[in-house]
Design an enzyme around this catalytic site. Structure first.
Site, mmCIF file in Angstrom:
data_model
loop_
_atom_site.group_PDB
_atom_site.id
_atom_site.type_symbol
_atom_site.label_atom_id
_atom_site.label_comp_id
_atom_site.label_asym_id
_atom_site.label_seq_id
_atom_site.Cartn_x
_atom_site.Cartn_y
_atom_site.Cartn_z
ATOM 1 N N TYR A 128 -3.884 -2.054 1.871
ATOM 2 C CA TYR A 128 -2.941 -2.056 0.677
ATOM 3 C C TYR A 128 -1.438 -2.797 1.360
ATOM 4 O O TYR A 128 -1.816 -3.294 2.435
ATOM 5 C CB TYR A 128 -1.344 -0.839 0.743
ATOM 6 C CG TYR A 128 -1.319 -0.122 2.019
ATOM 7 C CD1 TYR A 128 -0.018 -0.133 2.134
ATOM 8 C CD2 TYR A 128 -2.126 0.294 3.241
ATOM 9 C CE1 TYR A 128 0.727 0.061 3.404
ATOM 10 C CE2 TYR A 128 -0.895 0.906 4.295
ATOM 11 C CZ TYR A 128 0.567 0.791 4.649
ATOM 12 O OH TYR A 128 0.860 0.604 5.641
ATOM 13 N N CYS A 129 -0.331 -3.058 0.664
ATOM 14 C CA CYS A 129 0.179 -4.043 1.069
ATOM 15 C C CYS A 129 1.908 -3.205 -0.025
ATOM 16 O O CYS A 129 1.857 -2.416 -0.290
ATOM 17 C CB CYS A 129 0.353 -5.509 0.832
ATOM 18 S SG CYS A 129 -0.483 -6.106 -1.271
ATOM 19 N N ARG A 130 2.753 -4.258 -0.476
ATOM 20 C CA ARG A 130 3.529 -3.948 -0.805
ATOM 21 C C ARG A 130 3.842 -3.741 -2.092
ATOM 22 O O ARG A 130 4.119 -2.550 -2.804
ATOM 23 C CB ARG A 130 5.017 -4.961 -0.983
ATOM 24 C CG ARG A 130 6.528 -4.576 -1.446
ATOM 25 C CD ARG A 130 7.149 -5.850 -0.949
ATOM 26 N NE ARG A 130 6.855 -7.140 -1.952
ATOM 27 C CZ ARG A 130 7.015 -7.233 -3.673
ATOM 28 N NH1 ARG A 130 7.589 -6.258 -4.251
ATOM 29 N NH2 ARG A 130 6.601 -8.341 -3.637
ATOM 30 N N PHE A 134 2.375 0.123 -1.684
ATOM 31 C CA PHE A 134 3.607 0.798 -1.331
ATOM 32 C C PHE A 134 4.389 1.060 -1.189
ATOM 33 O O PHE A 134 4.916 2.540 -1.287
ATOM 34 C CB PHE A 134 3.744 -0.194 0.686
ATOM 35 C CG PHE A 134 4.412 0.685 1.469
ATOM 36 C CD1 PHE A 134 3.427 1.991 2.054
ATOM 37 C CD2 PHE A 134 6.077 0.775 1.844
ATOM 38 C CE1 PHE A 134 3.972 3.003 2.722
ATOM 39 C CE2 PHE A 134 6.483 1.932 2.601
ATOM 40 C CZ PHE A 134 5.822 2.526 3.424
#
Length: 111
Positions: free
Chosen positions: A74-76, A103
């Site tokens: 995951y990332c932003r 996220f």
């Protein structure tokens, strides 16, 4: 001639936060946060390890990870982690899941 519009189908799955959360607790999964260290230190999913996709060392950092595990990335927003999945696919990883919406869409506990 060249087909510039041909796309390679992705091998990883984009999954919603509920399914991602269910997989986080599974024994054979590894959670990888591909955001910067600054983003990572401001809050993360429990158990996540940070491997910044923007680092020139990303591929080196993941290439020797066990390929028999399931990796939850995951990332932003889900874009960088999707790119990280593609890098890992090219390194021979087959069990990759990307948090759809990143996220920012995570409604569960963070640490």
């Amino acid at each position: 001639m060249f087909n510039f519009f041909k796309t390679t189908p992705k091998k990883h799955q984009d999954i919603p936060s509920g399914e991602f959360n269910d997989l986080v607790i599974q024994a054979n999964t590894v959670v990888i946060d591909v955001r910067s260290t600054g983003e990572f230190s401001s809050g993360k999913i429990r158990g996540a390890r940070n491997v910044d996709i923007m680092s020139s060392l990303f591929a080196n950092s993941v290439k020797n990870l066990p390929k028999d595990k399931t990796y939850l990335l995951y990332c932003r927003s889900g874009n960088r982690s999707s790119q990280a999945c593609e890098v890992m696919e090219n390194l021979g990883f087959e069990h990759l899941k990307n948090l759809k919406g990143g996220f920012g869409s995570w409604p569960f506990e963070t640490v």
